[in-house]
Design an enzyme around this catalytic site. Sequence first.
Site, PDB file in Angstrom:
ATOM      1  CE  LYS A  26     -13.210  -1.468  -1.583  1.00 20.86           C
ATOM      2  NZ  LYS A  26     -13.261  -0.757  -0.300  1.00 20.86           N
ATOM      3  NE  ARG A  63     -10.715   5.228  -1.628  1.00 19.97           N
ATOM      4  CZ  ARG A  63     -10.299   4.342  -2.533  1.00 19.97           C
ATOM      5  NH1 ARG A  63     -11.122   3.412  -2.969  1.00 19.97           N
ATOM      6  NH2 ARG A  63      -9.061   4.392  -2.971  1.00 19.97           N
TER       7      ARG A  63
HETATM    8  N1  HH2 Z   1     -10.761   1.062  -0.508  1.00 22.98           N
HETATM    9  C1  HH2 Z   1      -9.638   0.962  -1.236  1.00 22.98           C
HETATM   10  C2  HH2 Z   1      -8.556   1.820  -0.990  1.00 22.98           C
HETATM   11  N2  HH2 Z   1      -8.626   2.781  -0.060  1.00 22.98           N
HETATM   12  N3  HH2 Z   1      -9.857   3.917   1.608  1.00 22.98           N
HETATM   13  C3  HH2 Z   1     -10.992   4.051   2.335  1.00 22.98           C
HETATM   14  N4  HH2 Z   1     -11.082   5.023   3.263  1.00 22.98           N
HETATM   15  N5  HH2 Z   1     -12.063   3.220   2.151  1.00 22.98           N
HETATM   16  C4  HH2 Z   1     -12.050   2.216   1.233  1.00 22.98           C
HETATM   17  O1  HH2 Z   1     -13.065   1.473   1.128  1.00 22.98           O
HETATM   18  C5  HH2 Z   1     -10.863   2.046   0.441  1.00 22.98           C
HETATM   19  C6  HH2 Z   1      -9.757   2.924   0.670  1.00 22.98           C
HETATM   20  C7  HH2 Z   1      -9.535  -0.080  -2.309  1.00 22.98           C
HETATM   21  O2  HH2 Z   1      -9.905   0.446  -3.572  1.00 22.98           O
HETATM   22  P1  HH2 Z   1      -8.854   0.890  -4.701  1.00 22.98           P
HETATM   23  O3  HH2 Z   1      -8.076   2.070  -4.236  1.00 22.98           O
HETATM   24  O4  HH2 Z   1      -9.554   1.086  -5.996  1.00 22.98           O
HETATM   25  O5  HH2 Z   1      -7.957  -0.368  -4.894  1.00 22.98           O
HETATM   26  P2  HH2 Z   1      -6.417  -0.616  -4.584  1.00 22.98           P
HETATM   27  O6  HH2 Z   1      -6.276  -0.587  -3.093  1.00 22.98           O
HETATM   28  O7  HH2 Z   1      -6.149  -1.971  -5.194  1.00 22.98           O
HETATM   29  O8  HH2 Z   1      -5.619   0.490  -5.208  1.00 22.98           O
END
Ligand code: HH2
Length: 259
Positions: free
Chosen positions: A206, A240
């Site tokens: 992040k 995660r």
């Molecule tokens: N972070 C992201 C997405 N979903 N869900 C939970 N429970 N906690 C988190 O910290 C979280 C989440 C963001 O990461 P990523 O899925 O890699 O990115 P994007 O939202 O751009 O797909």
Amino acid sequence: MKLMGVVNVTPDSFSDGGLYLDSDAAIAHGEKLVRDGADVLDVGGESTRPGAAEVDQAEELRRVQPVVAGLAEAATVSIDTSKLAVAEAAIDAGASIVNDVTALRRDPDMAALCAEREVGVVLMHMPGNPRTMQDNPTYDDVVDDVKAFLAERVEAAVAAGVAEERIWLDPGIGFGKTVEHNLELLRRLAELRGLGRPLVIGTSRKSFIGRIDGSGVDERLGGSIATSVLAVAEGADVLRVHDVAETAQAMRVSEAVLG
Ligand code: HH2
């Protein structure tokens, strides 16, 4: 401690957008994450990065449904969505956890669906939505405010029939928070133990890590692991992460040192 491996079936996720948009590539990636040590695979079809465009429900469904179906035999699958129809189709395809970054607030029927289908639920803290959340986030005390929010969302979920023992909680690192808010939440994570439910933490790759040392999105593995190890020391139960093998090794070694 459990590892939740990220499977983003999107063109625009902040760190791996476009890599696994094809179902076969996403399934192969999920299978690799299981071999690397993932306990849960978190499949998502919509980016929640700040300012991301909302994805049409039919498109989100089309992205995630075959991937959930392809992975559900090999792994515990969570579906990262806040849309009712997507959650429902994913549960039909074998998902057993709904990871809703709006904590069941976006769709009024989401809690009832989770209750009826007896799935696990991740309730995450986010002020507003991904389009607005980084507009000058302010808190009286970020830890107290997040804790109160999560307590209220647990109450709402339980009132809708979700069994409390199926609920995991997540302070939402990077969702409507400044760098200092994220650091304060990590520093004082133990205070959220009082909520009595397992804590999920997602720091992986992040931007707050990049704000600390100027690293680009592909250069944040060290910071992701450092925050993960510290989070577990403060009481995190589920991490995660994108980089499952490296995080699993960090956990093995830190557990060996701590005995
Ligand atoms: N972070 C992201 C997405 N979903 N869900 C939970 N429970 N906690 C988190 O910290 C979280 C989440 C963001 O990461 P990523 O899925 O890699 O990115 P994007 O939202 O751009 O797909």
